[in-house]
Design an enzyme around this catalytic site. Structure first.
Site, mmCIF file in Angstrom:
data_model
loop_
_atom_site.group_PDB
_atom_site.id
_atom_site.type_symbol
_atom_site.label_atom_id
_atom_site.label_comp_id
_atom_site.label_asym_id
_atom_site.label_seq_id
_atom_site.Cartn_x
_atom_site.Cartn_y
_atom_site.Cartn_z
ATOM 1 N N ASP A 109 0.822 -1.217 0.000
ATOM 2 C CA ASP A 109 0.000 0.000 0.000
ATOM 3 C C ASP A 109 0.853 1.263 0.000
ATOM 4 O OD1 ASP A 109 -2.727 0.167 -0.240
ATOM 5 O OD2 ASP A 109 -3.090 -0.702 1.726
ATOM 6 N N GLY A 159 -12.911 5.971 3.808
ATOM 7 C CA GLY A 159 -13.533 4.795 4.401
ATOM 8 C C GLY A 159 -13.345 4.894 5.904
ATOM 9 N N ASN A 160 -13.399 3.756 6.611
ATOM 10 C CA ASN A 160 -13.097 3.802 8.046
ATOM 11 C C ASN A 160 -11.721 4.399 8.278
ATOM 12 O OD1 ASN A 160 -15.355 2.885 9.421
ATOM 13 N ND2 ASN A 160 -14.922 0.773 8.799
ATOM 14 N N GLY A 161 -10.752 3.935 7.466
ATOM 15 C CA GLY A 161 -9.474 4.635 7.361
ATOM 16 C C GLY A 161 -9.642 5.609 6.202
ATOM 17 N N ASP A 231 -19.103 5.384 12.654
ATOM 18 C CA ASP A 231 -19.659 4.967 11.363
ATOM 19 C C ASP A 231 -20.513 6.097 10.777
ATOM 20 O OD1 ASP A 231 -20.670 1.995 10.039
ATOM 21 O OD2 ASP A 231 -21.913 3.765 9.712
ATOM 22 N N GLY A 279 -16.008 3.569 1.126
ATOM 23 C CA GLY A 279 -17.364 3.529 1.687
ATOM 24 C C GLY A 279 -18.070 4.877 1.777
HETATM 25 P P1 AMP Z 1 -15.016 1.302 4.147
HETATM 26 O O1 AMP Z 1 -13.952 1.296 5.207
HETATM 27 O O2 AMP Z 1 -14.491 1.729 2.794
HETATM 28 O O3 AMP Z 1 -15.813 0.016 4.086
HETATM 29 O O4 AMP Z 1 -16.079 2.452 4.565
HETATM 30 C C1 AMP Z 1 -16.821 2.367 5.762
HETATM 31 C C2 AMP Z 1 -17.514 3.705 5.999
HETATM 32 O O5 AMP Z 1 -18.403 3.959 4.896
HETATM 33 C C3 AMP Z 1 -18.373 3.736 7.258
HETATM 34 O O6 AMP Z 1 -18.230 4.984 7.918
HETATM 35 C C4 AMP Z 1 -19.785 3.595 6.709
HETATM 36 O O7 AMP Z 1 -20.757 4.175 7.543
HETATM 37 C C5 AMP Z 1 -19.644 4.392 5.413
HETATM 38 N N1 AMP Z 1 -20.759 4.065 4.519
HETATM 39 C C6 AMP Z 1 -20.984 2.923 3.837
HETATM 40 N N2 AMP Z 1 -22.171 2.992 3.181
HETATM 41 C C7 AMP Z 1 -22.699 4.207 3.461
HETATM 42 C C8 AMP Z 1 -23.920 4.879 3.096
HETATM 43 N N3 AMP Z 1 -24.813 4.325 2.291
HETATM 44 N N4 AMP Z 1 -24.120 6.141 3.580
HETATM 45 C C9 AMP Z 1 -23.215 6.729 4.395
HETATM 46 N N5 AMP Z 1 -22.056 6.136 4.774
HETATM 47 C C10 AMP Z 1 -21.805 4.907 4.313
#
Ligand code: AMP
Length: 348
Positions: A109, A159-161, A231, A279
């Site tokens: 990464d 995303g979360n990160g 989240d 996300g």
């Molecule tokens: P990831 O680490 O890429 O899986 O992203 C996770 C983050 O994306 C979390 O904060 C989720 O709440 C957010 N997320 C995923 N789907 C949605 C959605 N439909 N609306 C708002 N946030 C989302």
């Protein structure tokens, strides 16, 4: 096993590559057929495996064919990524015993950011400390850069990160994560940028190293500020229901992203496109809007309807002079593509 890597000539054909993407609590995987780079219709024999490794340090500047020495070196980098590198090593070992003789390629990464100039990769500390900025999410940035052909590109992997990357002509020239994935943006449970004096203060107040590690990795960011969740989807529901702390946490997140976009417009000497991925970037029109409404002076203007449309494909959502894109990230396919290319080079 039938090995389909051609010894010479145009490169391997009809090759199935398994992409493994281990996270701290999950393992995503997908099987692709090359040279087309499409999902395999059925799971049968595989000719190669590509594995994502979070930290390649200064040692791994590109994907590498795994042997015992490489496994040892990845493990030696665990001080830099204690949550991730040991897991990658475990997955490599399991893969070796499950698929004996099948070539494995480690994809890092950090590699995408090797093109950062010293002025972006340096901290203002004595050189003998051997700490520098590496950057992360490089596999995702590499994928996004292959999808959007533009010159001065700011990519937001939210995303979360979460991190932001300044990409000039397809190459990283700065990014918000640094020595570890803790620097930069507000994240689900990480604070991002923090005065190092805060850490000294907390140490003097009696916090242990383990407590600080837990606090800074698991209890800060959106979770710490809102007091309820890290989240974004949940926080958006709470904020809509009148929760002021949830609303403030979302604004703090957006403010920091917008601030980095502004900084990277300087780094790039302007901006032609901003891309949202991962996300939050892919699925939260509300967060994209919170960020972009601070960027009008740069020429970033969202088309409200395109932004809100519930689609999951690659799309442009702007109506101003700066293109704004939503591009789903595809780390698994990028791992497989890098693996294919590395083994091709290995053979040529
Ligand atoms: P990831 O680490 O890429 O899986 O992203 C996770 C983050 O994306 C979390 O904060 C989720 O709440 C957010 N997320 C995923 N789907 C949605 C959605 N439909 N609306 C708002 N946030 C989302």
């Amino acid at each position: 096993m039938t090995c389909r890597w051609r010894a010479t000539g145009a490169g391997p054909s009809d090759v199935r590559i398994l992409a493994l993407n281990p996270g701290s609590s999950s393992l995503k995987q997908a099987l692709y057929e090359f040279p087309e780079g499409v999902l395999a219709a059925e799971s049968n024999a595989i000719e190669a495996v590509g594995i994502r490794v979070v930290h390649g340090g200064s040692r791994f500047v590109k994907p590498v064919r795994v042997d015992d020495a490489v496994v040892e070196e990845i493990l030696n980098l665990r001080e830099l990524a204690p949550l991730h590198n040991p897991i990658a090593v475990r997955v490599i070992k399991e893969t070796r015993s499950k698929h004996p003789g099948v070539p494995i390629v480690a994809v890092f990464d950090t590699s995408f950011h090797q093109t950062m100039p010293a002025i972006a990769s340096s901290y203002a500390v004595p050189q003998d400390l051997e700490v520098r900025r590496y950057g992360f999410h490089g596999i995702s940035y590499s994928w996004i850069s292959s999808r959007v052909d533009t010159r001065r590109h700011i990519v937001c992997h939210l995303g979360n990160g979460a991190s932001v990357c300044a990409v000039l002509d397809g190459r990283s020239i700065d990014t918000s994560m640094g020595f570890t994935p803790m620097e930069g943006l507000v994240m689900g449970t990480r604070a991002g940028d923090l005065d190092p004096g805060v850490i000294l203060y907390l140490l003097r107040k009696g916090k242990s190293e383990a407590e600080l590690d837990d606090l800074l990795n698991h209890n800060c960011g959106l979770l710490g500020v809102s007091g309820t969740s890290g989240d974004v989807r949940e926080l958006e529901k709470s904020a809509a229901g009148g929760d002021k702390r949830a609303e403030f946490a979302l604004e703090l997140f957006a403010y920091r992203v917008a601030k980095y976009i502004g900084a990277y417009a300087v780094v790039l000497g302007g901006v032609d496109a901003v891309t949202f991925t991962a996300g939050i970037g892919e699925h939260s029109p509300s967060m994209r809007s919170r960020i972009c409404r601070r960027l009008g002076f740069l020429g970033v203007e969202l088309d409200g309807e395109l932004n809100r449309a519930s689609r999951t494909d690659e799309r442009r959502i702007s109506r101003g002079p700066v293109d704004v894109w939503v591009i789903p990230t595809n780390e698994e396919l990028e791992i497989a593509r890098m693996t294919y290319r590395e083994l091709q080079l290995d053979r040529s």
